[in-house]
Design an enzyme around this catalytic site. Structure first.
Site, mmCIF file in Angstrom:
data_model
loop_
_atom_site.group_PDB
_atom_site.id
_atom_site.type_symbol
_atom_site.label_atom_id
_atom_site.label_comp_id
_atom_site.label_asym_id
_atom_site.label_seq_id
_atom_site.Cartn_x
_atom_site.Cartn_y
_atom_site.Cartn_z
ATOM 1 N N GLU A 198 -6.671 -10.633 -4.931
ATOM 2 C CA GLU A 198 -5.877 -9.950 -5.749
ATOM 3 C C GLU A 198 -4.786 -10.099 -7.715
ATOM 4 O O GLU A 198 -3.733 -9.754 -7.697
ATOM 5 C CB GLU A 198 -4.560 -9.556 -4.759
ATOM 6 C CG GLU A 198 -5.123 -9.622 -3.274
ATOM 7 C CD GLU A 198 -3.556 -8.965 -1.991
ATOM 8 O OE1 GLU A 198 -2.774 -8.757 -2.602
ATOM 9 O OE2 GLU A 198 -4.177 -8.695 -0.810
ATOM 10 N N GLU A 238 -9.191 -9.159 3.659
ATOM 11 C CA GLU A 238 -8.210 -8.590 4.694
ATOM 12 C C GLU A 238 -7.732 -6.820 5.235
ATOM 13 O O GLU A 238 -7.942 -6.286 4.125
ATOM 14 C CB GLU A 238 -7.120 -8.717 3.547
ATOM 15 C CG GLU A 238 -7.120 -10.531 3.087
ATOM 16 C CD GLU A 238 -5.546 -10.422 2.081
ATOM 17 O OE1 GLU A 238 -4.740 -9.259 1.778
ATOM 18 O OE2 GLU A 238 -5.805 -11.552 1.924
ATOM 19 N N TRP A 250 5.412 -4.264 3.890
ATOM 20 C CA TRP A 250 6.385 -4.062 2.532
ATOM 21 C C TRP A 250 6.140 -2.360 2.144
ATOM 22 O O TRP A 250 6.916 -2.125 0.848
ATOM 23 C CB TRP A 250 5.171 -4.772 1.310
ATOM 24 C CG TRP A 250 3.999 -4.429 2.111
ATOM 25 C CD1 TRP A 250 2.816 -5.986 2.517
ATOM 26 C CD2 TRP A 250 3.005 -3.282 1.527
ATOM 27 N NE1 TRP A 250 1.795 -5.208 2.488
ATOM 28 C CE2 TRP A 250 1.403 -3.681 1.835
ATOM 29 C CE3 TRP A 250 2.807 -2.588 0.810
ATOM 30 C CZ2 TRP A 250 0.558 -3.490 1.785
ATOM 31 C CZ3 TRP A 250 2.096 -1.792 0.848
ATOM 32 C CH2 TRP A 250 0.470 -1.608 1.282
#
Length: 692
Positions: free
Chosen positions: A181, A331, A339
């Protein structure tokens, strides 16, 4: 250590359209290029370094029982692999991969460069990222390194090479994920120097930069490249701000390729190399990033816990568009994230829904994050397949159901890809240019895109998202919702598409700027004005809705443009109803037939009901028909075709069973279709006969 001296070639990454030089992961659409491996990968992120080795076989047996056939390992384990500078310990990873292999798992290895070890950042603090305010990052998080640091690249390449030498030819290792990422830029001295070198390569001379940026405005004229500030925000020249994105794209692309180039000669040529990305990430151009990667992969999370399935599908289509081939979902969440402001879990059945949606849009792999939460750390509260006690969480049976279905459907799905007669053009330059100068606080480029996408996807039941440079000949209808940045080359390609029989639709703000974010000297749509036979006389930000009448009738909100026809054969399809206003009676939508095709310009941000009408009309013009007309709004319909097969996938995103009328010749294969209905949150798949 050798210093990196590749800045001179960075600008080339922005213009090249050559195919990837690296080995492609097979010519057919399936999870890997290994003939003896499953066509669909289902699995999980596993962190053996976080748990006693005595537990590994238990975990892997549970994974196998869940239906998994794949694990991803390694992407955050740098401190375990290299506990001291130059001292490597791979014995534990040897045993972990051997254990995974024993349980029949395919393995994807992540290079661990998103989280450097403490010895590295302590001894070489200059590798740490610096934010736009000049604050240097500290240790303890992740992605806290400078993407321009030559020293960090050296260390990253070295650990990647050590891994590739050890596992590159292991038959269980089917793929490699570079870093994790990537995204945050840096403003440290090395980045500033790289920025200046990038600009010199891009423009050749400071005079050319001054000309393209129009630096006489506000006395922004520069005498040399060293005077140009490295900024991402603030009251800076729009050309500078757009070129910052170009620089970030080139720097991150070369950062990833620094590892790719190093490991490719050391690994099995059938193994793919990728990097995982996030959402509609605005940090860099993902099309450019993926040109020299084998496949695309991304991490799909529903942060609010209430998925908008159409918008989520648009992001899947965007990711597939990076390579115009199937991708990996590297993912996704087993229930919830940790979050968001409120970390609501997905409803029962929605985890399975979201996995099948990914597959319907071209995923050949679905991997969950993560297997079990670490005993401590920043993501302890994130959803996981197992609880901290090592026993299955309530979501595990649903994930097992999903895995079992996907593995069973793999032979049918193998060598198939999403089918579509409609393409939508997504331009990162245009998105950035709009964000830099929105002119209306609510003009969000992603929402503008998905507002066009929504009725097209639900009515056509298939949309591809591609770059403006893509070959468009296969599509009956091409829609560019907000192609604000338009180059001469792109305009010529779009003109060829239209004259060859294609139907092109442009949305508001199209053709306003060039690739330096400067206004074209001709009015919108710039280089396409001649093809359209019309221009935009003026544009208006709206603080209240304006009526639209004609073949398409309803309301315009946020943005409206007054279209002025210049050619006699321009057809006005809708006008504004704005009594006493600038727009009253002015054209809102126009169409012109050119060659064998047509070009349409939509000058307004239409409300959902009006956009539905427009989509119906555009699809009819292009002779695009759905496979199942009149499908219930809760049903997502998709077709994957290839290898002589056509597979229909139906997903019920609703809380009630919904009727599904099958097309002639459709045969049920599996899932939740009974008595002519798809169960609530259910999935069903069918064969449709041979692909054309």
């Amino acid at each position: 250590m050798a210093r990196w001296a590749g800045w001179a070639v960075l600008a080339l990454a922005l213009s090249t359209t050559a195919p990837a030089a690296l080995a492609q992961a097979g010519s057919l659409d399936r999870a890997t290029a290994f003939a003896d491996k499953p066509a669909i990968a289902v699995g999980v992120a596993w962190y053996p370094e976080q748990w006693p080795e005595a537990r590994w076989d238990v975990d892997l047996a549970l994974m196998k029982a869940t239906g998994f056939n794949t694990v991803r390992v390694g992407e955050f384990a740098w401190s375990r692999m290299e506990p001291e500078e130059g001292k490597f310990d791979f014995a534990w990873l040897d045993r972990a991969i051997a254990a995974a292999k024993k349980h029949g798992m395919m393995v994807v290895i992540g290079t661990p460069t998103a989280a450097p070890p403490a010895w590295l950042t302590q001894k070489y603090p200059e590798v740490l990222r610096v934010d736009e305010n000049g604050t240097r990052a500290g240790h303890g998080g992740r992605r806290h390194f400078s993407f321009a640091s030559a020293r960090y690249r050296d260390f990253s390449r070295r650990i990647a090479v050590e891994m590739a030498r050890r596992y590159g030819k292991d038959p269980a290792v089917v793929g490699w994920q570079i870093d994790n990422e990537v995204g945050p830029p840096s403003f440290d001295p090395e980045s500033v120097a790289a920025w200046h070198a990038f600009l010199q390569q891009r423009y050749g001379s400071i005079d050319e930069l001054n000309r393209r940026w129009t630096t006489e405005y506000w006395s922004q004229h520069y005498n040399d490249f060293g005077q140009v500030p490295l900024r991402a925000t603030g009251q800076q020249n729009p050309g500078l701000l757009l070129d910052f994105k170009h620089f970030t794209t080139a720097t991150w692309t070369d950062y990833v390729q620094n590892q790719v180039r190093a490991i490719r000669p050391l690994i099995d040529p059938r193994a793919f190399v990728t990097t995982n990305t996030m959402f509609w990430n605005a940090g860099f151009d993902h099309f450019a990033m993926h040109r020299d990667l084998d496949i695309a992969s991304w991490d799909n999370y529903i942060q609010e816990g209430r998925p908008d399935w159409v918008a989520n599908g648009a992001n899947h289509d965007l990711v597939r568009g990076y390579k115009q081939r199937n991708f990996w979902l590297m993912e996704t969440q087993p229930g919830r994230v940790d979050w968001a402001p409120v970390n609501r879990a997905l409803d029962p059945g929605q985890v399975r829904e979201m996995a099948w949606q990914a597959v319907a849009h071209g995923a050949d792999a679905v991997l969950y994050w993560q297997w079990r939460p670490a005993a401590n750390g920043q993501e302890t509260y994130h959803g996981a397949v197992l609880g901290q006690d090592g026993k299955p969480n309530p979501i595990q049976p649903e994930i097992a159901h999903t895995a079992t279905d996907l593995v069973a459907a793999a032979p049918l799905l193998a060598d198939t890809a999403p089918s579509a007669d409609v393409a939508m053009l997504f331009s990162y330059d245009s998105r950035w240019a709009i964000d830099i100068q929105r002119h209306h606080k609510d003009f969000d480029a992603i929402k503008a895109f998905t507002d066009f996408y929504r009725p097209l996807r639900t009515q056509a039941q298939g949309v591809h998202v591609v770059t403006p440079e893509a070959n468009l000949a296969r599509y009956k209808l091409v829609v560019a919702p907000n192609l604000m940045v338009l180059t001469e080359a792109q305009a010529k390609a779009l003109e060829r598409y239209v004259r060859g029989g294609g139907h092109l639709v442009l949305g508001p703000r199209s053709g306003m700027r060039d690739d330096a974010n400067a206004l074209w000297p001709q009015k919108q749509p710039g280089p396409l004005a001649g093809l359209l036979g019309a221009e935009i006389a003026q544009y208006y930000a709206l603080d209240e809705s304006v009526g639209v009448t004609g073949a398409v009738a309803g309301k315009a909100t946020i943005w409206a443009e007054d279209i002025k026809p210049l050619a006699r054969d321009v057809q006005v399809r809708a006008t504004y109803a704005d009594k006493g206003g600038w727009l009253d009676g002015k054209p809102a939508i126009v169409t012109r037939k050119v060659g064998k095709g047509s070009i349409t310009y939509v000058g307004a941000w239409l409300d959902p009901a009006t956009m539905q009408q427009l989509a119906t009309s555009l699809l009819a013009d292009a002779n695009v028909a759905p496979v199942i007309p009149g499908a219930d709004p809760d049903l997502e319909i998709a077709v994957r075709a290839g290898g002589g097969k056509r597979v229909l996938i139906a997903i019920n995103h609703g809380k009630q069973a919904r009727p599904l009328t099958l097309p002639a010749g459709a045969k049920p294969v599996g899932g939740d279709w009974t008595n002519g209905q798809v169960a609530a949150h259910g999935i069903a798949w069918f064969t449709l006969g041979e692909a054309k």
